[in-house]
Design a protein around this motif. Structure first.
Motif, PDB file in Angstrom:
ATOM      1  N   VAL A 185    -121.605 -12.238  49.430  1.00  0.00           N
ATOM      2  CA  VAL A 185    -122.806 -11.995  50.241  1.00  0.00           C
ATOM      3  C   VAL A 185    -122.359 -11.539  51.633  1.00  0.00           C
ATOM      4  O   VAL A 185    -121.388 -12.058  52.172  1.00  0.00           O
ATOM      5  N   LEU A 187    -123.402 -10.870  55.667  1.00  0.00           N
ATOM      6  CA  LEU A 187    -124.357 -11.104  56.757  1.00  0.00           C
ATOM      7  C   LEU A 187    -124.447  -9.868  57.649  1.00  0.00           C
ATOM      8  O   LEU A 187    -125.456  -9.646  58.308  1.00  0.00           O
ATOM      9  N   THR A 188    -123.341  -9.118  57.692  1.00  0.00           N
ATOM     10  CA  THR A 188    -123.315  -7.875  58.477  1.00  0.00           C
ATOM     11  C   THR A 188    -122.532  -6.831  57.684  1.00  0.00           C
ATOM     12  O   THR A 188    -121.827  -7.155  56.736  1.00  0.00           O
ATOM     13  N   LEU A 202    -128.486  -4.030  58.220  1.00  0.00           N
ATOM     14  CA  LEU A 202    -129.292  -5.161  57.788  1.00  0.00           C
ATOM     15  C   LEU A 202    -130.096  -5.600  59.003  1.00  0.00           C
ATOM     16  O   LEU A 202    -129.565  -5.637  60.117  1.00  0.00           O
ATOM     17  N   ALA A 203    -131.348  -5.960  58.781  1.00  0.00           N
ATOM     18  CA  ALA A 203    -132.138  -6.503  59.892  1.00  0.00           C
ATOM     19  C   ALA A 203    -131.561  -7.858  60.297  1.00  0.00           C
ATOM     20  O   ALA A 203    -130.759  -8.449  59.574  1.00  0.00           O
ATOM     21  N   ASP A 205    -132.658 -10.666  60.204  1.00  0.00           N
ATOM     22  CA  ASP A 205    -132.988 -11.794  59.324  1.00  0.00           C
ATOM     23  C   ASP A 205    -132.671 -11.471  57.858  1.00  0.00           C
ATOM     24  O   ASP A 205    -133.190 -12.118  56.957  1.00  0.00           O
ATOM     25  N   GLU A 206    -131.811 -10.471  57.633  1.00  0.00           N
ATOM     26  CA  GLU A 206    -131.514 -10.058  56.256  1.00  0.00           C
ATOM     27  C   GLU A 206    -130.045 -10.267  55.895  1.00  0.00           C
ATOM     28  O   GLU A 206    -129.159 -10.166  56.753  1.00  0.00           O
ATOM     29  N   ILE A 207    -129.805 -10.509  54.623  1.00  0.00           N
ATOM     30  CA  ILE A 207    -128.447 -10.575  54.086  1.00  0.00           C
ATOM     31  C   ILE A 207    -128.376  -9.724  52.828  1.00  0.00           C
ATOM     32  O   ILE A 207    -129.407  -9.397  52.235  1.00  0.00           O
ATOM     33  N   LEU A 224    -132.401 -14.016  55.262  1.00  0.00           N
ATOM     34  CA  LEU A 224    -131.372 -15.020  55.562  1.00  0.00           C
ATOM     35  C   LEU A 224    -131.929 -16.404  55.233  1.00  0.00           C
ATOM     36  O   LEU A 224    -133.014 -16.756  55.682  1.00  0.00           O
TER      37      LEU A 224
END
Lengths: 328, 328
Positions: A185, A187-188, A202-203, A205-207, A224
């Motif tokens: 996964v 995160l960035t 990715l926004a 709040d997104e993963i 997230l």
């Protein structure tokens, strides 16, 4: 883009010089073409060679040494190495008992390793690593090779050191691949130097669930959630794939993608340990840290390998490389 | 803020559980209060204890084991541990030959280790690490302790293992600190989980020269320049401080702050190697990787230690910890 570079074009060559100097007790660097190889080669032993795009360090150059790889062929960042790299590396480290190529399942890597294998005179075989369960089994280009590669290289490396012949190393490698499943996964995104901007966005709040180690989009972009929920999702995909019985001995590998601190990786390990402990698995061995990275990507993957006694014994065997070292 | 956490409040405790499980062959975890300690303690040996805020992993918990620390006391992220942690750790690992505290020079750490030392019955001494040359020597709170701490803990740890008494360990520790200088640079800030946003901001074309390992602003905010120019600046400050003679043996440590890939750290090592090689230094030993981190900060530091034969021998001595392992 903020990176420590003079130019994207010179980054890899200069970095390899630094790597070879920093680990001059273990490895040597060949240039034109680039490959890293064991300082003390051993006659009579199957030679293990891996490679792939750079940017995943310590994979693979950090795994060259006693008990693991004989040579690693680094391509440019996220770019396959060329057949002449593998061919010349094979000629340099062949100890007379054949060459085993360990190849992550990416079209370019597979093609170029195949070309090298065809050009190489003498016995050779290939283990294809495709442990990423975020893609379906019947995906047209197959599943990607990700963090499970480290485990394949360690276990087969120990076997070659112990005197397994080429066919036995190949059989063992295929067995480890079969017994291994991974999912990651992000995160960035990461930023490839030659590109100069993030591979994907990715926004806040997104993963990206099921991300690949080059920043390939994964299974889905989701919101997230807590670390516990992330581990539950990753582990469930792996559990469904391997379907281990209660009492099964396993190796649990938490791999960081480069930008995630150890304090978080050990949290992930604890949560994954609890997930599988509840399901009756015996977590006999583990590996936690940044081993198959994606440059500066924040994220991690879980890898589970179902162990038998042979694999357990070979995992424990001595290893002396830049990135993995024990028993020596 | 994107991190793998359930809550900032539970991050450290859960992570420590994972760390202790992942390295159960080497360490044990005490909770309430938290400290990590050697599984096999040794009677008759000076006990080495360090600690500080978490978020710098593998420092210090990753350095607990044979040939290095006997215990590490982790505070919350970037927060000093409390005196009861050090006191109870000391009581747990004291082998009857006294306790040496290795303390990075930060006001909170110094105060709390001093309180523990006062409360502790039995002989003890403290080595204060203040290797960061980005601050002037006469700075009112003194210079900060940064990546040189790893080298102090390794060398003094080997001495304690070899049977040095408390006074000799203290003398040696002070000698290593005197012989060591470090300076770092940040490309980005880190984000402390409890804070939820970056500690400081840098424009897309700015870097922070002389940054501290908690994201403290450094000597100056400057424009992003090439890796060669960055290394030249960092190395020159260190060179001016230590003023080594040609022919001097040194250990060169390139430390990543957490968010910078190995491919860049090895490039930095190559450039730093060239800088000092041109000045006639003998780079006898090195350490390249993420050892004293600042969570997810992108950046790195250079550390140079002037070696004598005693320090060289102790550096080479066997060590078996989560993060440093050789000779065992």
């Amino acid at each position: 883009m903020k990176k420590f570079i003079d130019s994207p074009a010179s980054l890899l060559d200069t970095s390899l010089q630094g790597f070879a100097k920093a680990h001059a007790d273990i490895v040597q660097l060949n240039t034109q073409p680039n490959f890293i190889y064991r300082k003390q080669s051993r006659q009579g032993k199957v030679a293990l060679i891996s490679g792939g795009g750079s940017g995943h360090e310590p994979l693979h150059s950090g795994f060259v040494g006693v008990g693991m790889l004989d040579a690693a062929c680094p391509g440019q960042i996220f770019t396959s190495p060329t057949p002449d790299q593998m061919l010349m590396a094979a000629q340099a480290v062949d100890g007379g008992s054949g060459v085993l190529f360990i190849v992550k399942n990416y079209a370019g890597d597979v093609m170029n390793f195949e070309m090298a294998a065809e050009m190489l005179e003498g016995p050779n075989a290939t283990v294809l690593v495709n442990d990423d369960v975020s893609l379906p089994k019947d995906h047209p280009i197959g599943r990607r090779g990700v963090a499970g590669t480290t485990l394949v290289e360690k276990i087969v490396g120990a076997a070659a050191e112990a005197g397994y012949d080429l066919a036995a190393c190949k059989t063992l490698g295929d067995k480890v691949v079969q017994a291994t499943a991974s999912m990651g996964v992000a995160l960035t995104s990461c930023t490839v130097p030659a590109l100069g901007h993030p591979t994907f966005t990715l926004a806040d709040d997104e993963i990206e669930m099921g991300v690949g180690i080059h920043g390939e989009r994964g299974r889905e972009t989701t919101k997230l959630v807590s670390a516990s929920e992330i581990v539950e999702q990753l582990a469930t995909h792996i559990q469904d794939e391997l379907n281990p019985q209660s009492g099964q001995k396993v190796l649990l590998h938490v791999n960081g993608f480069g930008g995630t601190p150890l304090v978080e990786l050990h949290l992930i390990y604890e949560l994954a340990w609890q997930y599988w402990q509840k399901r009756g698995l015996l977590i006999e061995r583990c590996l936690v840290g940044n081993f198959t990275t994606s440059l500066d990507m924040a994220g991690c993957s879980l890898t589970l390998t179902l162990l038998d006694e042979e694999m357990l014994r070979l995992w424990d065997a001595p290893v002396n490389t830049a990135a993995l070292r024990w028993g020596i």
